[in-house]
Motif scaffolding. Structure first.
Motif, short mmCIF file in Angstrom:
data_model
loop_
_atom_site.label_atom_id
_atom_site.label_comp_id
_atom_site.label_asym_id
_atom_site.label_seq_id
_atom_site.Cartn_x
_atom_site.Cartn_y
_atom_site.Cartn_z
N GLN A 151 -19.69 9.47 30.30
CA GLN A 151 -20.15 9.47 28.90
C GLN A 151 -21.48 10.18 28.76
O GLN A 151 -21.70 10.93 27.82
N GLU A 152 -22.40 9.97 29.71
CA GLU A 152 -23.70 10.66 29.68
C GLU A 152 -23.50 12.17 29.76
O GLU A 152 -24.16 12.92 29.04
N ALA A 153 -22.61 12.63 30.64
CA ALA A 153 -22.36 14.06 30.77
C ALA A 153 -21.74 14.63 29.50
O ALA A 153 -22.11 15.73 29.06
N LEU A 154 -20.83 13.90 28.87
CA LEU A 154 -20.22 14.36 27.63
C LEU A 154 -21.24 14.43 26.50
O LEU A 154 -21.27 15.39 25.73
N ASP A 155 -22.11 13.41 26.42
CA ASP A 155 -23.16 13.40 25.39
C ASP A 155 -24.13 14.57 25.60
O ASP A 155 -24.52 15.22 24.64
N LYS A 156 -24.49 14.83 26.84
CA LYS A 156 -25.40 15.93 27.17
C LYS A 156 -24.78 17.26 26.77
O LYS A 156 -25.44 18.14 26.23
N GLN A 157 -23.49 17.41 27.04
CA GLN A 157 -22.78 18.66 26.70
C GLN A 157 -22.72 18.86 25.19
O GLN A 157 -22.85 19.98 24.70
N LYS A 158 -22.56 17.79 24.43
CA LYS A 158 -22.51 17.89 22.95
C LYS A 158 -23.84 18.35 22.37
O LYS A 158 -23.88 19.01 21.36
N ARG A 159 -24.96 17.97 23.03
CA ARG A 159 -26.29 18.32 22.53
C ARG A 159 -26.63 19.78 22.73
O ARG A 159 -27.57 20.27 22.14
N LYS A 160 -25.88 20.48 23.57
CA LYS A 160 -26.19 21.90 23.84
C LYS A 160 -25.90 22.76 22.65
O LYS A 160 -25.11 22.60 21.85
#
Length: 59
Positions: free
Chosen positions: A50-59
């Motif tokens: 989930q952290e990786a998915l959230d980080k990717q969305k912020r890009k």
């Protein structure tokens, strides 16, 4: 008698979302050992993904 497969309400997930799907992927032996050493390996993996998915969305 409790359900041996567990109950999604016992996990730290959003109450409206049931944990019904499974995801399988390959890792190195070292990665597997480190994950298994965690207090709650499945929850650790869910949070990391989930952290990786959230980080990717912020890009």
């Amino acid at each position: 008698m409790p359900n041996p497969r567990g109950n999604p309400q016992n996990f730290d997930n959003q109450p409206s979302k049931e944990l019904t799907e499974q995801l399988n992927f390959r890792v190195t032996k070292e990665m597997k050992e480190e994950v298994k050493a965690q207090d709650d390996p499945p929850q650790f993996c869910r949070e990391a993904i989930q952290e990786a998915l959230d980080k990717q969305k912020r890009k």
